[in-house]
Design an enzyme around this catalytic site. Sequence first.
Site, PDB file in Angstrom:
ATOM      1  N   ALA A 128       0.869  -1.170   0.000  1.00 56.75           N
ATOM      2  CA  ALA A 128       0.000   0.000   0.000  1.00 56.75           C
ATOM      3  C   ALA A 128       0.908   1.223   0.000  1.00 56.75           C
ATOM      4  O   ALA A 128       2.064   1.156   0.443  1.00 56.75           O
ATOM      5  CB  ALA A 128      -0.880  -0.006   1.239  1.00 56.75           C
ATOM      6  N   GLY A 140       0.701  -5.041   0.799  1.00 56.47           N
ATOM      7  CA  GLY A 140      -0.469  -5.088  -0.088  1.00 56.47           C
ATOM      8  C   GLY A 140      -0.164  -5.785  -1.415  1.00 56.47           C
ATOM      9  O   GLY A 140      -1.062  -6.309  -2.070  1.00 56.47           O
ATOM     10  N   GLU A 160      -0.464  -9.385  -0.640  1.00 53.24           N
ATOM     11  CA  GLU A 160      -1.909  -9.623  -0.450  1.00 53.24           C
ATOM     12  C   GLU A 160      -2.636  -9.663  -1.803  1.00 53.24           C
ATOM     13  O   GLU A 160      -3.538 -10.473  -2.009  1.00 53.24           O
ATOM     14  CB  GLU A 160      -2.495  -8.529   0.445  1.00 53.24           C
ATOM     15  CG  GLU A 160      -2.031  -8.667   1.889  1.00 53.24           C
ATOM     16  CD  GLU A 160      -2.421  -7.469   2.752  1.00 53.24           C
ATOM     17  OE1 GLU A 160      -2.059  -6.336   2.382  1.00 53.24           O
ATOM     18  OE2 GLU A 160      -3.084  -7.666   3.780  1.00 53.24           O
ATOM     19  N   GLU A 192       4.521  -5.249   7.233  1.00 51.73           N
ATOM     20  CA  GLU A 192       3.772  -4.195   7.948  1.00 51.73           C
ATOM     21  C   GLU A 192       4.289  -3.960   9.363  1.00 51.73           C
ATOM     22  O   GLU A 192       4.274  -2.834   9.869  1.00 51.73           O
ATOM     23  CB  GLU A 192       2.280  -4.546   8.012  1.00 51.73           C
ATOM     24  CG  GLU A 192       1.540  -4.433   6.686  1.00 51.73           C
ATOM     25  CD  GLU A 192       1.604  -5.689   5.828  1.00 51.73           C
ATOM     26  OE1 GLU A 192       2.376  -6.616   6.171  1.00 51.73           O
ATOM     27  OE2 GLU A 192       0.897  -5.741   4.812  1.00 51.73           O
TER      28      GLU A 192
END
Length: 260
Positions: free
Chosen positions: A66, A111, A114, A134
Amino acid sequence: MAFDHLLVERGDAVALVTVNRPAVLNALNAATLDELRRVALDLKHDSSVRAIILTGAGEKSFVAGADINELAVQTPTTGREHALRGQHVFDLIENLGKPVIAAINGYALGGGCELAMACTLRLAADTARLGQPEINLGIIPGYAGSQRLARLVGKGKAMELILTGTQITAAEAERIGLVNRVVPAMELMTEARKLAAGLARNAPIAMQYIINAINKGLEMPLAEASAFEAALFGLVASTEDMREGTTAFLEKRKPEFKGR
Ligand code: COA
């Protein structure tokens, strides 16, 4: 359909979607996530598209997570919304009803990992690095990474990867079942296109039911999931493609599936 952060190329039944923000290693900001949502819906409803390849622009990164600029300013309310928005897009990709191949050409972190896990299949370049870092930012995965990783590689490995934030090699990712196959970086796109072209020749309704049976079935108790599979097995028997597949076998010829 015009996009600022994606490149979309449509070939013979196969669409190639490239996340295109190479200056930030293809990090996913809100605008890119929204474009992914739009392209996913478009490809889902386009019956001429039978398989999709998803990759990142440049040689260095698939998606490096992200966008940390956006993460840095979130509040409790926007943080929850941010996670839910990403989860919605990734659910859409996971349940598109046609195979989506992640061609992991470099970093697939946070992300990015993911996103790859939401895809149906994962091919990785031997130079790729995967992980959920993260924890190094003082946060946790928010696009369902804690859930998909545990389902893909088991609870113990998921705990280890997410708690330590370790980046693993493509070879290690293959060993633990996080990617389906590792190929030399130079051959990644050729192999992804070969795999996609093969899948695109398969019966589309049967592929849709397989994806549905596995995704939904894994969320159910075994007896219920088996009943769900049996219902889909019954439904697939109503398709022209089922007649074509069985008849072609008996006539010793190659089937031609039409998606009906
Ligand atoms: N969000 C925003 N920007 C990012 C980013 C992210 N997730 N990942 C990389 N970038 C940017 C960097 O800030 C840098 O920008 P700059 O050129 O303006 O300084 C540019 O992309 C190149 O990255 P850089 O860190 O210089 O490359 P590197 O080869 O030294 O390191 C990584 C590559 C992937 C190891 C490193 O960029 C990284 O750790 N990124 C964050 C990964 C992460 O934590 N993702 C999870 C977020 S939830």
